[in-house]
Design a protein around this motif. Sequence first.
Motif, PDB file in Angstrom:
ATOM      1  N   THR A 144       0.832  -1.207   0.000  1.00  0.00           N
ATOM      2  CA  THR A 144       0.000   0.000   0.000  1.00  0.00           C
ATOM      3  C   THR A 144       0.860   1.249   0.000  1.00  0.00           C
ATOM      4  O   THR A 144       0.641   2.163  -0.819  1.00  0.00           O
ATOM      5  N   GLU A 145       1.852   1.307   0.880  1.00  0.00           N
ATOM      6  CA  GLU A 145       2.717   2.485   0.963  1.00  0.00           C
ATOM      7  C   GLU A 145       3.463   2.730  -0.348  1.00  0.00           C
ATOM      8  O   GLU A 145       3.498   3.856  -0.860  1.00  0.00           O
ATOM      9  N   ARG A 146       4.059   1.695  -0.889  1.00  0.00           N
ATOM     10  CA  ARG A 146       4.842   1.858  -2.123  1.00  0.00           C
ATOM     11  C   ARG A 146       3.947   2.141  -3.327  1.00  0.00           C
ATOM     12  O   ARG A 146       4.328   2.896  -4.216  1.00  0.00           O
ATOM     13  N   SER A 147       2.767   1.550  -3.336  1.00  0.00           N
ATOM     14  CA  SER A 147       1.840   1.803  -4.445  1.00  0.00           C
ATOM     15  C   SER A 147       1.333   3.237  -4.420  1.00  0.00           C
ATOM     16  O   SER A 147       1.235   3.884  -5.463  1.00  0.00           O
ATOM     17  N   ILE A 148       1.020   3.737  -3.233  1.00  0.00           N
ATOM     18  CA  ILE A 148       0.575   5.134  -3.118  1.00  0.00           C
ATOM     19  C   ILE A 148       1.706   6.084  -3.500  1.00  0.00           C
ATOM     20  O   ILE A 148       1.497   7.063  -4.218  1.00  0.00           O
ATOM     21  N   GLU A 149       2.916   5.767  -3.050  1.00  0.00           N
ATOM     22  CA  GLU A 149       4.073   6.590  -3.408  1.00  0.00           C
ATOM     23  C   GLU A 149       4.275   6.605  -4.919  1.00  0.00           C
ATOM     24  O   GLU A 149       4.495   7.656  -5.524  1.00  0.00           O
ATOM     25  N   ARG A 150       4.173   5.444  -5.519  1.00  0.00           N
ATOM     26  CA  ARG A 150       4.337   5.326  -6.976  1.00  0.00           C
ATOM     27  C   ARG A 150       3.229   6.070  -7.716  1.00  0.00           C
ATOM     28  O   ARG A 150       3.479   6.768  -8.698  1.00  0.00           O
ATOM     29  N   LEU A 151       1.999   5.922  -7.228  1.00  0.00           N
ATOM     30  CA  LEU A 151       0.867   6.615  -7.843  1.00  0.00           C
ATOM     31  C   LEU A 151       1.072   8.134  -7.768  1.00  0.00           C
ATOM     32  O   LEU A 151       0.899   8.840  -8.759  1.00  0.00           O
ATOM     33  N   TYR A 152       1.453   8.629  -6.605  1.00  0.00           N
ATOM     34  CA  TYR A 152       1.705  10.059  -6.448  1.00  0.00           C
ATOM     35  C   TYR A 152       2.796  10.519  -7.412  1.00  0.00           C
ATOM     36  O   TYR A 152       2.661  11.555  -8.071  1.00  0.00           O
ATOM     37  N   HIS A 153       3.879   9.755  -7.510  1.00  0.00           N
ATOM     38  CA  HIS A 153       4.981  10.097  -8.414  1.00  0.00           C
ATOM     39  C   HIS A 153       4.489  10.179  -9.858  1.00  0.00           C
ATOM     40  O   HIS A 153       4.786  11.140 -10.575  1.00  0.00           O
ATOM     41  N   HIS A 154       3.721   9.181 -10.288  1.00  0.00           N
ATOM     42  CA  HIS A 154       3.195   9.175 -11.662  1.00  0.00           C
ATOM     43  C   HIS A 154       2.243  10.345 -11.903  1.00  0.00           C
ATOM     44  O   HIS A 154       2.295  10.975 -12.958  1.00  0.00           O
ATOM     45  N   LEU A 155       1.373  10.609 -10.950  1.00  0.00           N
ATOM     46  CA  LEU A 155       0.432  11.727 -11.109  1.00  0.00           C
ATOM     47  C   LEU A 155       1.183  13.056 -11.199  1.00  0.00           C
ATOM     48  O   LEU A 155       0.840  13.919 -12.006  1.00  0.00           O
ATOM     49  N   ARG A 156       2.191  13.209 -10.390  1.00  0.00           N
ATOM     50  CA  ARG A 156       2.969  14.450 -10.418  1.00  0.00           C
ATOM     51  C   ARG A 156       3.711  14.605 -11.747  1.00  0.00           C
ATOM     52  O   ARG A 156       3.719  15.683 -12.329  1.00  0.00           O
ATOM     53  N   GLU A 157       4.326  13.534 -12.222  1.00  0.00           N
ATOM     54  CA  GLU A 157       5.044  13.584 -13.503  1.00  0.00           C
ATOM     55  C   GLU A 157       4.114  13.891 -14.669  1.00  0.00           C
ATOM     56  O   GLU A 157       4.524  14.511 -15.640  1.00  0.00           O
ATOM     57  N   ARG A 158       2.894  13.440 -14.593  1.00  0.00           N
ATOM     58  CA  ARG A 158       1.944  13.585 -15.698  1.00  0.00           C
ATOM     59  C   ARG A 158       0.786  14.507 -15.321  1.00  0.00           C
ATOM     60  O   ARG A 158      -0.338  14.317 -15.738  1.00  0.00           O
ATOM     61  N   ARG A 159       1.096  15.509 -14.545  1.00  0.00           N
ATOM     62  CA  ARG A 159       0.027  16.378 -14.038  1.00  0.00           C
ATOM     63  C   ARG A 159      -0.737  17.077 -15.148  1.00  0.00           C
ATOM     64  O   ARG A 159      -1.933  17.301 -15.015  1.00  0.00           O
ATOM     65  N   ASN A 160      -0.092  17.433 -16.262  1.00  0.00           N
ATOM     66  CA  ASN A 160      -0.825  18.067 -17.363  1.00  0.00           C
ATOM     67  C   ASN A 160      -1.902  17.133 -17.908  1.00  0.00           C
ATOM     68  O   ASN A 160      -3.023  17.569 -18.171  1.00  0.00           O
ATOM     69  N   SER A 161      -1.565  15.874 -18.080  1.00  0.00           N
ATOM     70  CA  SER A 161      -2.570  14.919 -18.562  1.00  0.00           C
ATOM     71  C   SER A 161      -3.696  14.765 -17.552  1.00  0.00           C
ATOM     72  O   SER A 161      -4.866  14.721 -17.918  1.00  0.00           O
ATOM     73  N   VAL A 162      -3.336  14.692 -16.289  1.00  0.00           N
ATOM     74  CA  VAL A 162      -4.351  14.527 -15.243  1.00  0.00           C
ATOM     75  C   VAL A 162      -5.273  15.737 -15.207  1.00  0.00           C
ATOM     76  O   VAL A 162      -6.505  15.591 -15.177  1.00  0.00           O
ATOM     77  N   LEU A 163      -4.700  16.936 -15.217  1.00  0.00           N
ATOM     78  CA  LEU A 163      -5.519  18.143 -15.189  1.00  0.00           C
ATOM     79  C   LEU A 163      -6.422  18.231 -16.421  1.00  0.00           C
ATOM     80  O   LEU A 163      -7.605  18.563 -16.315  1.00  0.00           O
ATOM     81  N   ALA A 164      -5.869  17.930 -17.575  1.00  0.00           N
ATOM     82  CA  ALA A 164      -6.674  17.975 -18.802  1.00  0.00           C
ATOM     83  C   ALA A 164      -7.788  16.937 -18.760  1.00  0.00           C
ATOM     84  O   ALA A 164      -8.899  17.195 -19.227  1.00  0.00           O
ATOM     85  N   MET A 165      -7.519  15.769 -18.190  1.00  0.00           N
ATOM     86  CA  MET A 165      -8.554  14.733 -18.080  1.00  0.00           C
ATOM     87  C   MET A 165      -9.661  15.196 -17.134  1.00  0.00           C
ATOM     88  O   MET A 165     -10.841  14.891 -17.360  1.00  0.00           O
ATOM     89  N   ILE A 166      -9.313  15.928 -16.106  1.00  0.00           N
ATOM     90  CA  ILE A 166     -10.325  16.471 -15.197  1.00  0.00           C
ATOM     91  C   ILE A 166     -11.185  17.502 -15.931  1.00  0.00           C
ATOM     92  O   ILE A 166     -12.409  17.466 -15.864  1.00  0.00           O
ATOM     93  N   TYR A 167     -10.536  18.404 -16.651  1.00  0.00           N
ATOM     94  CA  TYR A 167     -11.273  19.416 -17.410  1.00  0.00           C
ATOM     95  C   TYR A 167     -12.219  18.796 -18.432  1.00  0.00           C
ATOM     96  O   TYR A 167     -13.338  19.244 -18.608  1.00  0.00           O
ATOM     97  N   VAL A 168     -11.764  17.787 -19.122  1.00  0.00           N
ATOM     98  CA  VAL A 168     -12.536  17.229 -20.233  1.00  0.00           C
ATOM     99  C   VAL A 168     -13.861  16.620 -19.761  1.00  0.00           C
ATOM    100  O   VAL A 168     -14.831  16.594 -20.493  1.00  0.00           O
ATOM    101  N   HIS A 169     -13.915  16.175 -18.526  1.00  0.00           N
ATOM    102  CA  HIS A 169     -15.146  15.555 -18.023  1.00  0.00           C
ATOM    103  C   HIS A 169     -16.275  16.550 -17.825  1.00  0.00           C
ATOM    104  O   HIS A 169     -17.430  16.157 -17.767  1.00  0.00           O
ATOM    105  N   THR A 170     -15.964  17.820 -17.725  1.00  0.00           N
ATOM    106  CA  THR A 170     -16.993  18.835 -17.527  1.00  0.00           C
ATOM    107  C   THR A 170     -17.278  19.620 -18.800  1.00  0.00           C
ATOM    108  O   THR A 170     -18.027  20.575 -18.770  1.00  0.00           O
ATOM    109  N   ASP A 171     -16.698  19.206 -19.900  1.00  0.00           N
ATOM    110  CA  ASP A 171     -16.791  19.965 -21.145  1.00  0.00           C
ATOM    111  C   ASP A 171     -17.686  19.253 -22.153  1.00  0.00           C
ATOM    112  O   ASP A 171     -17.307  18.215 -22.697  1.00  0.00           O
ATOM    113  N   PRO A 172     -18.881  19.799 -22.428  1.00  0.00           N
ATOM    114  CA  PRO A 172     -19.791  19.135 -23.371  1.00  0.00           C
ATOM    115  C   PRO A 172     -19.222  18.991 -24.783  1.00  0.00           C
ATOM    116  O   PRO A 172     -19.566  18.062 -25.498  1.00  0.00           O
ATOM    117  N   SER A 173     -18.304  19.883 -25.181  1.00  0.00           N
ATOM    118  CA  SER A 173     -17.740  19.782 -26.527  1.00  0.00           C
ATOM    119  C   SER A 173     -16.707  18.668 -26.633  1.00  0.00           C
ATOM    120  O   SER A 173     -16.239  18.352 -27.722  1.00  0.00           O
TER     121      SER A 173
END
Length: 184
Positions: free
Chosen positions: A117-146
């Motif tokens: 659990t500890e290492r998986s959460i650490e790894r997940l956080y690392h991946h999310l931080r490295e790919r934050r632009n993709s994550v943020l864009a994926m969040i935006y896209v869910h609220t965008d009807p276009s």
Amino acid sequence: MGRAMSDVKARGAYPGQVDDTSSPVPRGGRRGTSEVRQALVQAAAELFATKGYSGTGTKEIATAAGTSETTIYRQFGSKSELFSAAVAEPFHDFLAEYESYFERAMQRDDWSDQMITERSIERLYHHLRERRNSVLAMIYVHTDPSAAEPAHRARERIEAFFAQLHDIGVRRWRRDPGGLDVER
């Protein structure tokens, strides 16, 4: 030959051709197709992350990448396909990479559930931080009807990701009944 004409020739343009690039051509001449494509993907990822799908225009992406808007359509066919290349595909790659890591971690008998659990959460956080632009864009896209099509594809992939992580965890904890109760 005058200075203006030599500048045009250096950029690869010819008299009468409209030069619609906003950034200088690198030393050594024009950028290759893969360099232009990468510049478009990078510019699109950054703009989609900060302005959302509908808030980002193809002309703005092209300008940020130092190329023309028509190049986007030549390279990707549509704004939606550029979104897929710049945001969805890297995000899906991240999910696949994390899923693979989690599968390997869950097969390690020398790791406790807490360590996994500890290492998986650490790894997940690392991946999310490295790919934050993709994550943020994926969040935006869910609220965008276009952006219904890219949002639908992303939602399906995320649902499959979490189902796969659940299945991996169930297999581990069924192998070791002393683990967590995953049936709740």
